[in-house]
Structures are given as C-alpha cells and as structure tokens.
Design an enzyme around this catalytic site. Structure first.
Site, PDB file in Angstrom:
ATOM      1  N   HIS A   6       0.839  -1.201   0.000  1.00  0.00           N
ATOM      2  CA  HIS A   6       0.000   0.000   0.000  1.00  0.00           C
ATOM      3  C   HIS A   6       0.873   1.251   0.000  1.00  0.00           C
ATOM      4  O   HIS A   6       1.164   1.847   1.043  1.00  0.00           O
ATOM      5  CB  HIS A   6      -0.915  -0.013   1.226  1.00  0.00           C
ATOM      6  CG  HIS A   6      -2.008   1.004   1.181  1.00  0.00           C
ATOM      7  ND1 HIS A   6      -3.106   0.928   2.012  1.00  0.00           N
ATOM      8  CD2 HIS A   6      -2.196   2.111   0.436  1.00  0.00           C
ATOM      9  CE1 HIS A   6      -3.912   1.947   1.762  1.00  0.00           C
ATOM     10  NE2 HIS A   6      -3.363   2.684   0.820  1.00  0.00           N
ATOM     11  N   ALA A  70      -4.279   8.423  -3.678  1.00  0.00           N
ATOM     12  CA  ALA A  70      -5.693   8.038  -3.612  1.00  0.00           C
ATOM     13  C   ALA A  70      -6.608   9.246  -3.452  1.00  0.00           C
ATOM     14  O   ALA A  70      -7.647   9.338  -4.119  1.00  0.00           O
ATOM     15  CB  ALA A  70      -5.908   7.051  -2.471  1.00  0.00           C
ATOM     16  N   SER A  71      -6.249  10.162  -2.576  1.00  0.00           N
ATOM     17  CA  SER A  71      -7.124  11.310  -2.326  1.00  0.00           C
ATOM     18  C   SER A  71      -7.228  12.222  -3.532  1.00  0.00           C
ATOM     19  O   SER A  71      -8.171  13.014  -3.649  1.00  0.00           O
ATOM     20  CB  SER A  71      -6.626  12.103  -1.118  1.00  0.00           C
ATOM     21  OG  SER A  71      -5.331  12.624  -1.360  1.00  0.00           O
ATOM     22  N   HIS A 176     -10.535   1.211  -2.543  1.00  0.00           N
ATOM     23  CA  HIS A 176      -9.989   2.452  -1.968  1.00  0.00           C
ATOM     24  C   HIS A 176     -10.761   3.657  -2.490  1.00  0.00           C
ATOM     25  O   HIS A 176     -10.756   3.938  -3.683  1.00  0.00           O
ATOM     26  CB  HIS A 176      -8.516   2.586  -2.350  1.00  0.00           C
ATOM     27  CG  HIS A 176      -7.711   3.405  -1.389  1.00  0.00           C
ATOM     28  ND1 HIS A 176      -8.095   4.671  -0.972  1.00  0.00           N
ATOM     29  CD2 HIS A 176      -6.546   3.144  -0.745  1.00  0.00           C
ATOM     30  CE1 HIS A 176      -7.202   5.134  -0.126  1.00  0.00           C
ATOM     31  NE2 HIS A 176      -6.249   4.228   0.033  1.00  0.00           N
ATOM     32  N   TYR A 192     -12.491   7.194   4.589  1.00  0.00           N
ATOM     33  CA  TYR A 192     -11.752   5.987   4.220  1.00  0.00           C
ATOM     34  C   TYR A 192     -12.192   4.792   5.069  1.00  0.00           C
ATOM     35  O   TYR A 192     -12.451   3.702   4.550  1.00  0.00           O
ATOM     36  CB  TYR A 192     -10.246   6.200   4.406  1.00  0.00           C
ATOM     37  CG  TYR A 192      -9.559   6.988   3.320  1.00  0.00           C
ATOM     38  CD1 TYR A 192     -10.258   7.838   2.467  1.00  0.00           C
ATOM     39  CD2 TYR A 192      -8.186   6.894   3.141  1.00  0.00           C
ATOM     40  CE1 TYR A 192      -9.610   8.564   1.483  1.00  0.00           C
ATOM     41  CE2 TYR A 192      -7.522   7.615   2.163  1.00  0.00           C
ATOM     42  CZ  TYR A 192      -8.246   8.454   1.333  1.00  0.00           C
ATOM     43  OH  TYR A 192      -7.595   9.167   0.354  1.00  0.00           O
ATOM     44  N   GLU A 282       1.267   2.630   3.785  1.00  0.00           N
ATOM     45  CA  GLU A 282       0.731   3.888   3.254  1.00  0.00           C
ATOM     46  C   GLU A 282       1.624   5.062   3.662  1.00  0.00           C
ATOM     47  O   GLU A 282       1.152   6.175   3.873  1.00  0.00           O
ATOM     48  CB  GLU A 282      -0.715   4.103   3.737  1.00  0.00           C
ATOM     49  CG  GLU A 282      -1.528   5.042   2.886  1.00  0.00           C
ATOM     50  CD  GLU A 282      -2.957   5.214   3.369  1.00  0.00           C
ATOM     51  OE1 GLU A 282      -3.710   5.917   2.691  1.00  0.00           O
ATOM     52  OE2 GLU A 282      -3.309   4.650   4.426  1.00  0.00           O
ATOM     53  N   ARG A 288       1.434  11.359   8.870  1.00  0.00           N
ATOM     54  CA  ARG A 288       2.860  11.510   8.607  1.00  0.00           C
ATOM     55  C   ARG A 288       3.676  11.897   9.833  1.00  0.00           C
ATOM     56  O   ARG A 288       4.895  11.993   9.765  1.00  0.00           O
ATOM     57  CB  ARG A 288       3.082  12.570   7.520  1.00  0.00           C
ATOM     58  CG  ARG A 288       2.313  12.298   6.243  1.00  0.00           C
ATOM     59  CD  ARG A 288       2.706  13.264   5.151  1.00  0.00           C
ATOM     60  NE  ARG A 288       1.886  13.093   3.958  1.00  0.00           N
ATOM     61  CZ  ARG A 288       2.149  13.646   2.783  1.00  0.00           C
ATOM     62  NH1 ARG A 288       3.207  14.421   2.647  1.00  0.00           N
ATOM     63  NH2 ARG A 288       1.351  13.447   1.757  1.00  0.00           N
TER      64      ARG A 288
END
Length: 340
Positions: A6, A70-71, A176, A192, A282, A288
């Site tokens: 991922h 993805a976003s 996703h 999500y 991810e 983060r």
C-alpha cells in the site's frame, strides 16, 4: 523480502499537480485543458529519493506496490473524459517511477471512474496498465461520488464486467475511496474507514465469490472497523442466514497493516490472522507525524508487526508470501528477476 502492498505517489512533481488544477479550471470554464507538461526523469527522482525511497531504506522495505495518490483520484469531479485523462496521466507517471526504480516499485493503477458512468468503461485503462505498463493490480473506488454513495453496492451486477476483466487478467483490486465532498466526513479519518467497513458489509450480504471464485479484493487500513467488530459481523452473517465469514469471504478478501498503533495491529492478527493480512504502511500518506508516545513515525508499521506475537513463518506470510499470492503478476515479476 518485505513487500509494502500500500504505497501512493503522494510526492508527485509539482508540475503534475499543477496540470490537474489547470484541467479542473478548464472544465469549469468550458475551455480545453493545456497539454500535459514535460516532467524530467530528474524531477521524478527528486520526488521519491528524499521521501519514499529514503523511508523504505530506513525501515527495511524492499519493494512497494505503488499507485497514484488516492485522495487525488478525484472521481467525483468533472465527467468521464476528465477522469479518463487524469487517470491516464497518473498511471503513466507511476510507470515512469517504476521504470526508473524497477527493483523498488511495481505499479497499481488508478481507474477512470466517474459517477453514473458504468464501471465497464474503466476496463480499457485496466487492460492498458496491466498489459502494456506491467501493472499488477488496481485501486477500485466503491464511491466515485465523493462521499454521497450514489453507486450500487460492489455486489451489484453492474460491477461484474470489471470483475470479469480482473479475473481474466489475474489482478486484484484494493478497494480504496478518494476525496470526499460531503462535509460530514473527514477524508482519511472517517470517509476511508467508513468505506472499508461498508465494502466488507456489502460483500458479507451477497454470494459474489460464488460467481467470481478467483476474484481477490484487498480492504485497506486494516479493514476499517471490521476486526474490532468481528463478533458483530459474525452475528449479522448468522442472522442473515449467511455462511460463516471464514467460508464466504476470507478466501477472497484480504486486509493490510495500515493500522498505526500496537494494540490495533495485535487485534488485526488475533482476529483476522496472518493468512489474510498483507504488510502495508501507506507511508508518506494519511498520517505523517511522529507518535509522541513512542518517538517513531505513526506509519512505520513494520515496528508494530515486529513487536507482535507472530511466528517466523507467519511473518514471512505477512511480509512477502501473501502479497505474492494475492498479486500473481507481482509473484511472476519477482520470479523473472531471479531468473535474469
């Protein structure tokens, strides 16, 4: 070998993101978008060497299954033509990253989904990415409306043409979602995780895998609420007259380790087990920061896996074996490297 199933290209060059903004502005003002910019190999190298590649080296990750951010898929925006152009640009950029670092990345594609457009229209891009670009899977959005859930459930027959193509090509999909426009939901904090849970419940209710026994789906982010509420889902299956979950779903549905604390990882392995869990982080993604309780990055998921009670045999499954089993084209690519 440690395979991260991922990874998203969250650090794509600024020119790529600027083109998307120009494309969106052009759509809103009724103009044609500008040509896609020239992005040099050096710009691509700069975008990953100080982020993904550095972190992979620090955390001992050998290979990342890499897909567009993805976003930023943004399926809710524009129309089918806009989505198709954006998906192609994103996938071509992933292919360039893989071409520059073939030992570190392997591609997974974004699909040109758009609200109200049959998913069958995305088959051509899937085929292009798998057959021409060497990608090993795709990201499938169960809610291209951006948080309003206007699409039919994943078990609806409308999805079948895409599943048929997936089975033919022998590639899995990570389920996703993308950006959310519904103000009730935070994108990564609720949308999500809601989608992960919703997808699992949809699959629980219908015999999709009797029709597609070779279809494989990865539900990311540790399955959302699924492991934590496993007893609820088992009970619902019983109430609905459905088979036990191990029989009906766990041969085809898998989870990743994108869970950012030790109790969560431990629960995932206790409930779901090593056979259905793929290592994922991810990283450079949703979370983060550094955990003040541990002093380590939240998304350094290898630390949690190493601290779990898994046996050495199960660690091999989670780190490598399951990814090779769920992504047969990845397995074939790795075998080809050994023979080269």
């Amino acid at each position: 070998m440690i395979i991260d199933c991922h990874g998203h290209y969250t650090t794509a060059p600024a020119a790529h993101t600027a083109w998307r903004e120009a494309q969106q502005e052009a759509y809103e003002t009724g103009r044609r978008p500008p040509a896609y910019p020239r992005i040099s190999d050096d710009e691509i190298r700069e975008s990953v060497e100080g982020s993904q590649l550095r972190l992979m080296a620090e955390r001992g990750v050998d290979l990342t299954v890499f897909s567009p951010r993805a976003s930023a898929m943004g399926h809710h925006f524009g129309d089918e033509e806009v989505s198709a152009a954006w998906a192609r640009a994103c996938n071509d950029l992933i292919a360039r990253v893989v071409g520059l670092y073939p030992d570190k990345f392997i591609g997974v594609c974004q699909l040109p989904q758009s609200p109200g457009v049959p998913i069958a229209h995305a088959v051509a891009e899937l085929r292009r990415c798998v057959e021409e670009l060497g990608f090993v899977g795709c990201n499938l959005n169960p809610d291209p409306s951006g948080g309003h859930w206007t699409s039919a459930p994943l078990t609806d027959a409308g999805w079948h043409p895409f599943y048929e193509a997936m089975v033919e090509l022998d590639v899995p999909a990570m389920v996703h979602v993308s950006a959310v426009t519904n103000p009730n939901f935070h994108a990564t904090g609720s949308h999500y995780l809601n989608a992960d849970t919703t997808a699992f419940m949809q699959l629980l209710q219908v015999d999709l895998f009797e029709d597609f026994p070779d279809l494989r789906l990865v539900i990311p982010h540790g399955g959302g609420a699924v492991p934590y509420h496993w007893g609820r889902f088992r009970g619902l299956a019983d109430m609905l007259g459905r088979p036990p979950l191990a029989e009906s779903l766990l041969g085809n549905v898998f989870f990743d380790t994108c869970v950012y604390h030790q109790p969560g990882i431990d629960l995932l392995f206790d409930v779901i087990g090593a056979d259905n869990t793929l290592f994922g982080s991810e990283m450079v993604g949703a979370v983060r920061g550094i955990d003040p309780e541990t002093g380590h990055h939240f998304d350094d998921t290898r630390r949690y896996v190493e601290a779990s009670a898994l046996s050495p045999q199960d660690l091999v499954k989670v780190y490598e074996g399951n990814a090779r089993r769920v992504y047969p084209r990845l397995d074939a690519a790795l075998d080809a490297r050994l023979r080269a």
